[in-house]
Design an enzyme around this catalytic site. Structure first.
Site, PDB file in Angstrom:
ATOM      1  N   ASN A 212      -6.438   0.615  -3.239  1.00 38.11           N
ATOM      2  CA  ASN A 212      -7.327   1.362  -2.331  1.00 38.11           C
ATOM      3  C   ASN A 212      -6.773   2.732  -1.961  1.00 38.11           C
ATOM      4  O   ASN A 212      -6.625   3.081  -0.797  1.00 38.11           O
ATOM      5  CB  ASN A 212      -7.639   0.545  -1.076  1.00 38.11           C
ATOM      6  CG  ASN A 212      -6.405   0.230  -0.250  1.00 38.11           C
ATOM      7  OD1 ASN A 212      -5.282   0.266  -0.760  1.00 38.11           O
ATOM      8  ND2 ASN A 212      -6.597  -0.084   1.001  1.00 38.11           N
TER       9      ASN A 212
ATOM     10  N   HIS B 189       0.868  -1.185   0.000  1.00 34.27           N
ATOM     11  CA  HIS B 189       0.000   0.000   0.000  1.00 34.27           C
ATOM     12  C   HIS B 189       0.905   1.235   0.000  1.00 34.27           C
ATOM     13  O   HIS B 189       1.541   1.540   1.002  1.00 34.27           O
ATOM     14  CB  HIS B 189      -0.926  -0.002   1.212  1.00 34.27           C
ATOM     15  CG  HIS B 189      -1.904  -1.134   1.210  1.00 34.27           C
ATOM     16  ND1 HIS B 189      -3.091  -1.096   0.516  1.00 34.27           N
ATOM     17  CD2 HIS B 189      -1.850  -2.360   1.782  1.00 34.27           C
ATOM     18  CE1 HIS B 189      -3.742  -2.241   0.682  1.00 34.27           C
ATOM     19  NE2 HIS B 189      -3.006  -3.029   1.440  1.00 34.27           N
TER      20      HIS B 189
ATOM     21  N   HIS C  88      -8.984 -10.500  -1.352  1.00 33.74           N
ATOM     22  CA  HIS C  88      -8.916 -10.305   0.106  1.00 33.74           C
ATOM     23  C   HIS C  88     -10.098 -11.087   0.662  1.00 33.74           C
ATOM     24  O   HIS C  88     -11.234 -10.640   0.578  1.00 33.74           O
ATOM     25  CB  HIS C  88      -9.012  -8.803   0.400  1.00 33.74           C
ATOM     26  CG  HIS C  88      -9.212  -8.455   1.848  1.00 33.74           C
ATOM     27  ND1 HIS C  88      -8.340  -7.653   2.547  1.00 33.74           N
ATOM     28  CD2 HIS C  88     -10.190  -8.778   2.725  1.00 33.74           C
ATOM     29  CE1 HIS C  88      -8.783  -7.496   3.787  1.00 33.74           C
ATOM     30  NE2 HIS C  88      -9.901  -8.165   3.920  1.00 33.74           N
TER      31      HIS C  88
ATOM     32  N   ASP D 126       1.990  -6.808   2.462  1.00 36.94           N
ATOM     33  CA  ASP D 126       0.806  -6.043   2.888  1.00 36.94           C
ATOM     34  C   ASP D 126       1.243  -4.809   3.678  1.00 36.94           C
ATOM     35  O   ASP D 126       0.598  -4.414   4.653  1.00 36.94           O
ATOM     36  CB  ASP D 126      -0.174  -6.902   3.699  1.00 36.94           C
ATOM     37  CG  ASP D 126      -1.560  -6.250   3.807  1.00 36.94           C
ATOM     38  OD1 ASP D 126      -1.787  -5.189   3.195  1.00 36.94           O
ATOM     39  OD2 ASP D 126      -2.408  -6.808   4.531  1.00 36.94           O
TER      40      ASP D 126
HETATM   41 ZN   LIG Z   1      -6.156  -7.137   2.375  1.00 40.83          ZN
END
Ligand SMILES: [Zn+2]
Lengths: 332, 446
Positions: free
Chosen positions: B91, B59, B178, B304
């Site tokens: 995201n 991310h 996910h 992650d």
């Molecule tokens: Zn996730």
């Protein structure tokens, strides 16, 4: 004793007995015309309530005032907290005000834990989310001891509770060895049951939880208690039955089908109360849902300790504040 | 001409060998001649050389949450962790659900120059779970998206998941799921187990992950598509994936470093640095995940990496954000959990942290064995470095939410090369500006 009271697990058996016996000592104050001791004069107790709970806040406030502490009530509603101020910033504000003790009520489990990392004063957990409410457990233990000792309640043919039989009218000095306590209702979302299981088992009581399986925590099997689903089977062997509040909203989340079915399987009405031994008492931490988990005639019966629990709440909280704030030294 | 001679490195843990780098590629390996004229020499005695690490799950937060991380700070952290390529999750704000946003992220990665940034495209518009995003447009864009994911959210709708799996076959795409049944995890805070019950935190049951994985495996088999399972966190999930693979279905899976090392008991102090989704599980799950990674049921380690600003974590547990940083500690954690325990050798680490994630991400320029002719993407790692306490303040990530803070971890990333250009030397990141252009020489970023 530790500096904070966050979990009933923080208390050793000796700690818990010290609190109960101190409370028994302080109970006399409530009977006086002037209900005040100078013990905590000049000390500041902050009631930090992020969640509405008038009963608990008033109880702590009365306790602190009877010990002559300065009390500041900090309600999160309409304050800077409601506008997004974090728990940490609130904690720093309390630090600046020189709080000697902070009584915190919060909707998040662990909030009292977190607060204790950020303030120097003693933190008393007055209910954190679905975690714990240790002073409720203490006042319940106090009430059980007081009632059973006053009644001289020793079930025939059982060799317990010896301590209570020999302890005198207010149970002072006695633990709860062998007392059988049945706790009924929403254990999953309740903080009262969790604290009570920990404290009562520390004091030697045999605790049984009774609830629909949906309202018991996962892995409840690892708790220091036993579990049953059949209330009628547990009542004849109970010295104490403690009814927990069940919120009607739980029904919509499929924890049980209908209120009627819940009441039929887990509610305490007069018929069911008759299954209890003669000496057994009925408790409820309040606020009650009359007609739901407890019938009105049960709540108002002589077995009910509901009113005692409220009165004892102030006394026990006095004892907690007194001991955490080193009242013994302050008094001398 | 310029170039590098790396002396005495143990390629994927093998015997010491020299690696000659010229023009962005590996010119030669083995005990060859001396340094070519103008080549710089790096003494790699005792170091392990791995193909540059590839992260399938990062991310980077840009655009939108530059207070937590930017493409530049995140890729610098990645380089320091030994990575030469990262897949940037969708995201962001706005969500990477159009060709415009994925190209923006891809360009920012090129500008930073620390590693190749492969944007992941959202499966559904706005991660909303109801309407397919323009997957084909993202695939055809300059970013060349091949991995699609609503990560952070589960594509819970069975029909939509089936369609997404089917649709991306047209451009050899993969859906990275996910796996989290939303109804079973409403308000969930921590693995549902003894610890969550004791702490009074709403439980996140293992079955909520396993049920979705089982369904997705069946769907992938039915339509003959490629499914990738993000951050597998339970021993039961490993069993299901093992079964799906035994059928020959096109299922791959990743595990995070934190799920390989940490358990839910860390939540006992209610410090939200340990709050992550999926949550930390039990010791039995850790054992199952390690075994799954060792036998190849789980294909790869993916970080992650989920940076958050301080205020998102300095709060009560329920109010805190999910996620942990991981790029800078990943390889060291893998050494502690897998290598030092005898479960995986360095060839295995090269496979699980570079070769297989590159293959899943359809990256041809990464994850190649370190042989003559391969792009010079590589990591030099010192497994014998004395264990050092992890200090979040020393991290290059903009955020400090590492769950390994205060823990001793073995090993040290010494150097990272991206197409022959060092991004990290002696454990320190080089200036991004100096890298600009050079590392992009061999531009075929995929
Ligand atoms: Zn996730």
């Amino acid at each position: 004793m530790k500096r904070h009271l966050i979990s009933a697990a923080d208390l050793t058996r000796d700690d818990a007995l010290l609190i109960l016996d101190t409370a028994a000592e302080l109970a006399g104050v409530a009977a006086r015309p002037i209900k005040k001791l100078p013990t905590l004069r000049g000390r500041t107790v902050v009631n930090l309530f992020f969640e509405d709970s008038t009963r608990t806040r008033i109880s702590f406030e009365a306790a602190a005032k009877r010990l002559s502490a300065d009390v500041i009530n900090f309600s999160a509603k309409g304050s800077s907290v409601a506008k997004g101020e974090s728990l940490k910033d609130t904690a720093l504000t309390l630090e600046a005000m020189g709080a000697d003790a902070v009584v915190i009520r919060h909707s998040a489990s662990g909030a009292a834990h977190r607060l204790a990392e950020w303030v120097r004063g003693s933190v008393v957990n007055a209910g954190d989310g679905t975690h714990e409410h240790p002073t409720q457990a203490l006042l319940d233990a106090f009430t059980i001891r007081q009632r059973l000792a006053r009644q001289g309640a020793v079930p025939d043919g059982r060799d317990v509770p010896h301590d209570l039989r020999d302890a005198g009218p207010d149970g002072r000095g006695a633990a709860l060895d062998g007392v059988r306590v049945t706790i009924v209702g929403d254990v999953l979302h309740g903080r009262v049951a969790r604290s009570n299981v920990l404290l009562l088992s520390t004091l030697g009581a045999e605790v049984t939880l009774v609830a629909p399986p949906t309202l018991l925590p996962f892995a409840v099997g690892s708790w220091p208690c036993s579990v049953g689903y059949d209330l009628d089977a547990e009542l004849p062997k109970s010295d104490v039955v403690m009814m927990l509040r069940v919120q009607q909203e739980r029904m919509t989340a499929a924890y049980f089908p209908t209120i009627r079915e819940y009441r039929r399987r887990y509610g305490l009405d007069a018929g069911r109360m008759a299954l209890l031994p003669g000496h057994a008492i009925v408790m409820h931490p309040g606020p009650m849902n009359r007609g739901m988990e407890i019938a009105a005639d049960v709540a108002d019966s002589p077995r009910s300790t509901v009113v005692d629990q409220v009165a004892n709440g102030v006394t026990v909280r006095m004892a907690v504040l007194y001991l955490l704030l080193g009242g013994a030294e302050a008094a001398s | 001409m310029s170039g590098w001679l790396i002396r005495g490195a143990r390629i994927a843990g093998g015997p010491p060998a020299d690696i000659h780098i010229a023009g962005g590629a590996i010119a030669q390996t083995g005990a060859g001649p001396g340094a070519a004229a103008g080549a710089q020499v790096l003494d790699a005695d005792g170091l392990v050389a791995l193909p540059g690490l590839v992260d399938l799950h990062t991310h980077l937060r840009e655009p939108g949450r530059e207070d937590a991380e930017t493409v530049e700070t995140g890729t610098r952290a990645a380089a320091l962790g030994g990575f030469t390529a990262v897949h940037a999750m969708a995201n962001t704000e706005p969500v990477a659900d159009t060709a415009g946003v994925v190209e923006q992220v891809w360009r920012l990665g090129n500008q930073a120059g620390y590693c190749d940034v492969r944007p992941v495209g959202a499966v559904t518009v706005g991660l909303g779970g109801t309407q397919l995003a323009e997957l084909g447009a993202m695939a055809d864009s300059a970013a060349g998206v091949r991995v699609f994911s609503d990560d952070g959210k589960c594509v819970a709708d069975s029909l939509l998941m089936r369609r997404a799996l089917e649709y991306v076959k047209a451009f050899d795409g993969v859906i990275a799921q996910h796996a989290q049944d939303p109804r079973l995890t409403e308000g969930a805070q921590l693995n549902e187990g003894e610890v969550s019950g004791r702490l009074g935190l709403a439980g996140w049951p293992a079955a909520a992950e396993e049920a979705v994985i089982a369904r997705d495996c069946l769907l992938a088999a039915h339509v003959g598509s490629a499914l990738h399972v993000c951050h597998v966190s339970t021993a039961g999930s490993v069993e299901i994936i093992r079964w799906a693979k035994s059928k020959g279905w096109r299922v791959t899976a990743e595990v995070t470093p934190h799920h390989l090392l940490l358990t839910d008991e860390l939540a006992e102090g209610y410090d939200p640095v340990y709050k992550v989704n999926p949550p930390l599980r039990t010791q039995a799950d850790v054992a199952g995940l390690r075994a799954g990674l060792a036998d190849g049921t789980i294909d790869c380690v993916a970080t992650d990496h989920a940076p958050h600003p301080v205020e998102a974590k300095e709060t009560e547990w329920a109010a805190a954000a999910h996620g942990m940083t991981g790029l800078e500690t990943a390889l060291r954690v893998v050494q502690a959990a897998m290598v030092d325990t005898g479960l995986l050798d360095w060839a295995g680490v090269a496979d699980r942290m570079s070769v297989r994630p590159a293959r899943i991400g359809r990256l041809t320029g990464h994850g190649n064995p370190l042989v003559a002719g391969a792009p010079a993407n590589l990591t030099l790692y010192d497994p014998g470095a004395p264990p050092e306490i992890v200090d979040p303040a020393a991290h290059a990530s903009k955020s400090r939410n590492t769950p390994f803070a205060g823990m001793p971890l073995p090993g040290r990333v010494v150097a990272t090369f991206l197409r022959g250009v060092p991004t990290v030397l002696d454990g320190k990141a080089l200036d991004g500006k100096a890298l600009d252009g050079k590392a992009l020489d061999g531009k075929a970023a995929r």
